[in-house]
Design an enzyme around this catalytic site. Sequence first.
Site, PDB file in Angstrom:
ATOM      1  N   ALA A   1       0.868  -1.169   0.000  1.00 14.87           N
ATOM      2  CA  ALA A   1       0.000   0.000   0.000  1.00 14.87           C
ATOM      3  C   ALA A   1       0.908   1.224   0.000  1.00 14.87           C
ATOM      4  CB  ALA A   1      -0.894  -0.020   1.224  1.00 14.87           C
TER       5      ALA A   1
ATOM      6  N   GLU B   1       4.674  -5.257   6.984  1.00 16.54           N
ATOM      7  CA  GLU B   1       3.931  -4.240   7.735  1.00 16.54           C
ATOM      8  C   GLU B   1       4.438  -4.074   9.165  1.00 16.54           C
ATOM      9  OE1 GLU B   1       2.539  -6.508   5.697  1.00 16.54           O
ATOM     10  OE2 GLU B   1       0.898  -5.573   4.576  1.00 16.54           O
TER      11      GLU B   1
ATOM     12  N   GLY C   1       0.505  -4.955   0.867  1.00 14.65           N
ATOM     13  CA  GLY C   1      -0.721  -5.004   0.072  1.00 14.65           C
ATOM     14  C   GLY C   1      -0.503  -5.629  -1.301  1.00 14.65           C
TER      15      GLY C   1
ATOM     16  N   GLU D   1      -0.745  -9.230  -0.723  1.00 10.22           N
ATOM     17  CA  GLU D   1      -2.164  -9.504  -0.431  1.00 10.22           C
ATOM     18  C   GLU D   1      -3.006  -9.468  -1.700  1.00 10.22           C
ATOM     19  OE1 GLU D   1      -1.902  -6.379   2.717  1.00 10.22           O
ATOM     20  OE2 GLU D   1      -3.184  -7.775   3.812  1.00 10.22           O
TER      21      GLU D   1
HETATM   22  C1  HXC Z   1       5.022   4.386  -1.222  1.00 11.93           C
HETATM   23  C2  HXC Z   1       6.895   3.432  -2.113  1.00 11.93           C
HETATM   24  C3  HXC Z   1       6.542   2.173  -1.570  1.00 11.93           C
HETATM   25  C4  HXC Z   1       5.325   2.104  -0.820  1.00 11.93           C
HETATM   26  C5  HXC Z   1       8.397   1.950  -2.625  1.00 11.93           C
HETATM   27  N1  HXC Z   1       8.046   3.245  -2.760  1.00 11.93           N
HETATM   28  N2  HXC Z   1       7.507   1.287  -1.908  1.00 11.93           N
HETATM   29  N3  HXC Z   1       6.146   4.515  -1.934  1.00 11.93           N
HETATM   30  N4  HXC Z   1       4.617   3.230  -0.679  1.00 11.93           N
HETATM   31  N5  HXC Z   1       4.883   0.952  -0.298  1.00 11.93           N
HETATM   32  C6  HXC Z   1       8.774   4.293  -3.467  1.00 11.93           C
HETATM   33  C7  HXC Z   1      10.008   4.729  -2.705  1.00 11.93           C
HETATM   34  O1  HXC Z   1       9.659   5.653  -1.703  1.00 11.93           O
HETATM   35  C8  HXC Z   1      10.824   5.358  -3.795  1.00 11.93           C
HETATM   36  O2  HXC Z   1      10.323   6.625  -4.077  1.00 11.93           O
HETATM   37  C9  HXC Z   1      10.519   4.463  -4.995  1.00 11.93           C
HETATM   38  O3  HXC Z   1       9.267   3.816  -4.693  1.00 11.93           O
HETATM   39  C10 HXC Z   1      11.569   3.400  -5.219  1.00 11.93           C
HETATM   40  O4  HXC Z   1      11.738   2.678  -4.018  1.00 11.93           O
HETATM   41  P1  HXC Z   1      13.169   2.478  -3.328  1.00 11.93           P
HETATM   42  O5  HXC Z   1      12.903   2.207  -1.886  1.00 11.93           O
HETATM   43  O6  HXC Z   1      14.093   3.593  -3.649  1.00 11.93           O
HETATM   44  O7  HXC Z   1      13.650   1.145  -4.074  1.00 11.93           O
HETATM   45  P2  HXC Z   1      14.647   0.032  -3.519  1.00 11.93           P
HETATM   46  O8  HXC Z   1      15.771   0.658  -2.749  1.00 11.93           O
HETATM   47  O9  HXC Z   1      14.942  -0.835  -4.694  1.00 11.93           O
HETATM   48  O10 HXC Z   1      13.770  -0.797  -2.439  1.00 11.93           O
HETATM   49  C11 HXC Z   1      12.656  -1.519  -2.863  1.00 11.93           C
HETATM   50  C12 HXC Z   1      11.828  -1.928  -1.622  1.00 11.93           C
HETATM   51  C13 HXC Z   1      11.502  -0.697  -0.780  1.00 11.93           C
HETATM   52  C14 HXC Z   1      12.602  -2.965  -0.797  1.00 11.93           C
HETATM   53  C15 HXC Z   1      10.537  -2.619  -2.162  1.00 11.93           C
HETATM   54  O11 HXC Z   1      10.945   0.301  -1.637  1.00 11.93           O
HETATM   55  C16 HXC Z   1      10.509  -0.934   0.305  1.00 11.93           C
HETATM   56  O12 HXC Z   1      10.833  -1.496   1.364  1.00 11.93           O
HETATM   57  N6  HXC Z   1       9.265  -0.466   0.154  1.00 11.93           N
HETATM   58  C17 HXC Z   1       8.234  -0.544   1.151  1.00 11.93           C
HETATM   59  C18 HXC Z   1       7.686  -1.932   1.278  1.00 11.93           C
HETATM   60  C19 HXC Z   1       6.615  -2.016   2.352  1.00 11.93           C
HETATM   61  O13 HXC Z   1       6.881  -1.700   3.527  1.00 11.93           O
HETATM   62  N7  HXC Z   1       5.406  -2.393   1.980  1.00 11.93           N
HETATM   63  C20 HXC Z   1       4.300  -2.519   2.935  1.00 11.93           C
HETATM   64  C21 HXC Z   1       3.501  -1.253   2.941  1.00 11.93           C
HETATM   65  S1  HXC Z   1       2.202  -1.297   4.124  1.00 11.93           S
HETATM   66  P3  HXC Z   1      11.293   7.932  -4.174  1.00 11.93           P
HETATM   67  O14 HXC Z   1      10.330   9.040  -4.385  1.00 11.93           O
HETATM   68  O15 HXC Z   1      12.062   7.980  -2.926  1.00 11.93           O
HETATM   69  O16 HXC Z   1      12.142   7.604  -5.379  1.00 11.93           O
HETATM   70  C22 HXC Z   1       0.972  -2.196   3.374  1.00 11.93           C
HETATM   71  C23 HXC Z   1      -0.297  -2.353   4.169  1.00 11.93           C
HETATM   72  C24 HXC Z   1      -1.363  -3.098   3.412  1.00 11.93           C
HETATM   73  O17 HXC Z   1       1.100  -2.638   2.303  1.00 11.93           O
HETATM   74  C25 HXC Z   1      -2.711  -2.886   4.022  1.00 11.93           C
HETATM   75  C26 HXC Z   1      -3.695  -2.313   3.041  1.00 11.93           C
HETATM   76  C27 HXC Z   1      -4.921  -1.698   3.648  1.00 11.93           C
END
Ligand code: HXC
Length: 261
Positions: free
Chosen positions: A68, A135, A112, A115
């Site tokens: 998400a 998460e 997400g 999911e």
């Molecule tokens: C918003 C995101 C994002 C996310 C990545 N980006 N994931 N933005 N939400 N979930 C953005 C980064 O901020 C960055 O933007 C760009 O995408 C590239 O990501 P990087 O981090 O620079 O890439 P990399 O170093 O290759 O790392 C990849 C990654 C990392 C390991 C996937 O991005 C990451 O850990 N992302 C978050 C994963 C996560 O925690 N997901 C769960 C979310 S909570 P900029 O602008 O800086 O270039 C969830 C709840 C679900 O999903 C419930 C639903 C109701």
Amino acid sequence: AAYQTLIVEAPERAPGVALIRLNRPEALNALNTALLAELAEALAAAEADDQVGCIVLTGSAKAFAAGADIKEMSDKTYAQMFKADFFTAGARAVERCRKPIIAAVAGYALGGGCELAMMCDMIIAADSAKFGQPEINLGVAPGIGGTQRLTRFVGKSKAMDMILTGRMMDAAEAERSGLVSRVFPADGLIDEVLAIAAKIAAQSPLAVAMNKELVQAAYETTLTTGVALERRLFHSLFAFDDQKEGMAAFVEKRKPTFTGT
Ligand code: HXC
């Protein structure tokens, strides 16, 4: 329809297949409100289109979806999350689709994104795929089915491991655990999945919908009820022309031509 966050195609090499590609490359396809609204719209359109027999949902080579959108969620209050019933409408759109949806996952399927892939009817992965529910690292929990579906698909111990540590699972582990049905080399993924989807799309759409409903029932109900439902739907399939055609074609040693009637 023109979408901002999706690319929808009817690939010529895969008749009967709607290919929906998540397209927010700047955020690794993070799911936000706009994307989920468009996904609901695209699924409804595919469902309403008699030419479509199977849907493929995919992302980019780097990410199916990295979760998400954390930037959209970070400042939200409980009241806002509750009132918006955050992401429930998007999830429901996937859950209630009666046509099969294959998730073709390359790269990250996190939070997400994992999911969303699990809401689809099957996951086919590239060898580059990485699944996770990170998460916990954000101080939250999966919110659109992760704790429930991952546990059913891979069992309690591995689900706890994934959800409490936030670690990622590679494609080989995902296949071993039953999370994905098949794994292909990344550069061949989409062609392989389109071929599988085209094969499904060539079947009787009536039989496909009933088979999908029956396998889904295995997750929703008791064995006795599920087996009873299967018997009823199996018998009911004999009401369709497609059953006559399918069996006649076998007897006559030819390929069936299903009409969906
Ligand atoms: C918003 C995101 C994002 C996310 C990545 N980006 N994931 N933005 N939400 N979930 C953005 C980064 O901020 C960055 O933007 C760009 O995408 C590239 O990501 P990087 O981090 O620079 O890439 P990399 O170093 O290759 O790392 C990849 C990654 C990392 C390991 C996937 O991005 C990451 O850990 N992302 C978050 C994963 C996560 O925690 N997901 C769960 C979310 S909570 P900029 O602008 O800086 O270039 C969830 C709840 C679900 O999903 C419930 C639903 C109701």
